[in-house]
Design a protein around this motif. Sequence first.
Motif, short mmCIF file in Angstrom:
data_model
loop_
_atom_site.label_atom_id
_atom_site.label_comp_id
_atom_site.label_asym_id
_atom_site.label_seq_id
_atom_site.Cartn_x
_atom_site.Cartn_y
_atom_site.Cartn_z
N THR A 293 0.81 -1.21 0.00
CA THR A 293 0.00 0.00 0.00
C THR A 293 0.85 1.27 0.00
O THR A 293 0.32 2.37 0.07
CB THR A 293 -0.94 0.01 1.21
OG1 THR A 293 -0.17 -0.13 2.41
CG2 THR A 293 -1.94 -1.14 1.10
N ASN A 294 2.16 1.13 -0.05
CA ASN A 294 3.02 2.32 -0.13
C ASN A 294 4.10 2.05 -1.18
O ASN A 294 5.28 1.93 -0.86
CB ASN A 294 3.63 2.62 1.24
CG ASN A 294 4.37 3.95 1.23
OD1 ASN A 294 4.09 4.82 0.40
ND2 ASN A 294 5.33 4.09 2.14
N VAL B 35 -4.52 4.16 -5.71
CA VAL B 35 -5.29 4.60 -4.55
C VAL B 35 -4.36 4.94 -3.40
O VAL B 35 -4.52 5.98 -2.74
CB VAL B 35 -6.30 3.52 -4.13
CG1 VAL B 35 -7.00 3.91 -2.82
CG2 VAL B 35 -7.34 3.29 -5.22
N ALA B 36 -3.39 4.08 -3.13
CA ALA B 36 -2.47 4.29 -2.01
C ALA B 36 -1.68 5.58 -2.15
O ALA B 36 -1.35 6.24 -1.16
CB ALA B 36 -1.52 3.11 -1.89
N GLN B 37 -1.38 5.96 -3.39
CA GLN B 37 -0.65 7.21 -3.62
C GLN B 37 -1.47 8.42 -3.20
O GLN B 37 -0.92 9.46 -2.84
CB GLN B 37 -0.26 7.32 -5.09
CG GLN B 37 0.84 6.33 -5.47
CD GLN B 37 1.07 6.20 -6.97
OE1 GLN B 37 1.85 5.36 -7.41
NE2 GLN B 37 0.41 7.02 -7.77
N GLU B 38 -2.79 8.27 -3.27
CA GLU B 38 -3.67 9.38 -2.90
C GLU B 38 -4.13 9.30 -1.45
O GLU B 38 -4.27 10.32 -0.78
CB GLU B 38 -4.91 9.38 -3.81
CG GLU B 38 -4.62 9.56 -5.28
CD GLU B 38 -4.03 10.92 -5.59
OE1 GLU B 38 -4.36 11.89 -4.86
OE2 GLU B 38 -3.22 11.01 -6.53
N ASP B 39 -4.36 8.07 -0.97
CA ASP B 39 -4.94 7.90 0.37
C ASP B 39 -4.61 6.49 0.86
O ASP B 39 -5.29 5.54 0.52
CB ASP B 39 -6.46 8.12 0.32
CG ASP B 39 -7.11 8.12 1.69
OD1 ASP B 39 -6.54 7.52 2.62
OD2 ASP B 39 -8.20 8.70 1.82
N GLU B 40 -3.57 6.41 1.69
CA GLU B 40 -3.13 5.10 2.14
C GLU B 40 -4.18 4.42 3.01
O GLU B 40 -4.34 3.20 2.97
CB GLU B 40 -1.81 5.23 2.91
CG GLU B 40 -1.19 3.87 3.23
CD GLU B 40 0.23 3.99 3.74
OE1 GLU B 40 0.75 2.97 4.25
OE2 GLU B 40 0.82 5.08 3.62
N SER B 41 -4.92 5.19 3.77
CA SER B 41 -5.97 4.62 4.61
C SER B 41 -7.07 3.98 3.76
O SER B 41 -7.55 2.87 4.07
CB SER B 41 -6.58 5.71 5.50
OG SER B 41 -7.66 5.21 6.24
N ALA B 42 -7.46 4.65 2.69
CA ALA B 42 -8.47 4.09 1.79
C ALA B 42 -7.95 2.80 1.14
O ALA B 42 -8.70 1.82 1.00
CB ALA B 42 -8.84 5.11 0.72
N LYS C 140 -8.23 -0.07 3.52
CA LYS C 140 -9.64 -0.48 3.66
C LYS C 140 -10.07 -1.32 2.46
O LYS C 140 -10.75 -2.35 2.61
CB LYS C 140 -10.52 0.76 3.79
CG LYS C 140 -12.00 0.46 4.00
CD LYS C 140 -12.79 1.74 4.20
CE LYS C 140 -14.28 1.43 4.40
NZ LYS C 140 -15.06 2.69 4.60
N THR D 140 -11.41 7.97 -4.94
CA THR D 140 -10.09 8.37 -4.44
C THR D 140 -9.18 8.85 -5.56
O THR D 140 -8.37 9.76 -5.37
CB THR D 140 -9.44 7.20 -3.68
OG1 THR D 140 -10.30 6.79 -2.61
CG2 THR D 140 -8.09 7.61 -3.10
#
Length: 421
Positions: free
Chosen positions: A22-23, A335-342, A345, A406
Amino acid sequence: MPYPKLMLAAAMGALLTGCAQTNPTPQVSQRQVVEHYADLGHAVYQDSLTRAEQLNLAIKQFLAEPSEQSLSNARTAWIAARVPYQQSEAFRFGNPVVDEWEGQLNAWPLDEGLIDYVAPGYQHELGNQGATANIIANKVLQIGGERLDVSTLTPDLLASLNELAGSEANVASGYHAIEFLLWGQDLNGTGAGAGERPYTDYVLGKECTNGNCDRRADYLQAASELLVSDLSWMVEQWQATDSDNYRAELTALPASEGMRRMLFGMGSLSLGELAGERMKVALVANSVEDEHDCFSDNTHNSHYYNEKGIVNLMFGEYQRIDGSTLQGPSLLQLVAQEDESAAKKIDAQMRTSEQAVYQLVQSAEVNNVHFDQLIDANNSSGNQLVQDAIDALVEQTRAIELAANTIGITNLSPDTADHEF
């Protein structure tokens, strides 16, 4: 002919693979994800073609020397052919070239009386003039005011008979027509067991059962050849070396449109098609007539590999039939590049949903309780297992919509097929 055994070990081997970091570094672009999406499309259709060619060979061998063993080999090849094809359905809905084509390969439910003999009083679509036409037993069909010459059973003829007299239940070609010709009707209702067509339905001469064995063989061969031809055409549509095919059209679009098509296809398969048409309809009506692979009792695998196709696109990878893995820039990375929490999930929900659908495989392969038994009105625990899968697919669709939002694709509105969840 060696094929992987599509039971617990095979499904476990495919389960929940490739959950992306995710990162990720370096970062990926929407353009790269769309290009890889096209690579995945080419790979899954190429594998579908390879398995269809193997199925065609097994059918030729069966027809040359009909026996219990050669029929079993053809059935095994059919089940193996479903694995990559069902994963390819994640490319439907968002890609017009696929959606306009797939009905000839995977249309269902079908009124099998169009094709061959059926048990007395079998259920078919009300008002369907072709429901008991029995192409195999008749060289001329009279459908309403139309008189059709079906004396020579060729791939082109079968293709022309799909949706005969305007009925979608008149399916003359594709996987399910072949399935019916290999298994015959499943007359067990919600009880255990699949179709039990005898191999002698294809034996020429006095040992022929149920008549017209020569025409039945011609029909099966023509349907198999049409399947190969159709898949060959779709492979060409996703080749990277062709500047005048669908892949070239897709990758020439703005990257955001390519992403929208990808996400809409994933969401629509997850929600309207798999949760709705393929599970909810059969469950609510307790109807084996609405089961997907109803003749072979392979529905659990077909549902699972549909789900696997959605998961493949989220994580940007696909396990090929030769055991290798095609992996590249993924939607989840974007997605992770924009919002790791999303992204976390979404990752968790994809895992949960795949596991829920996989329970249908476990029920069939471990407990010998197949989908048609699970939807029996008197099987409350089985009903719940299917409902749990439906609920998980609904939540998965919400995760797909979260992924879209996202990365800046709003109002995705996946197709519900008019179902309410």
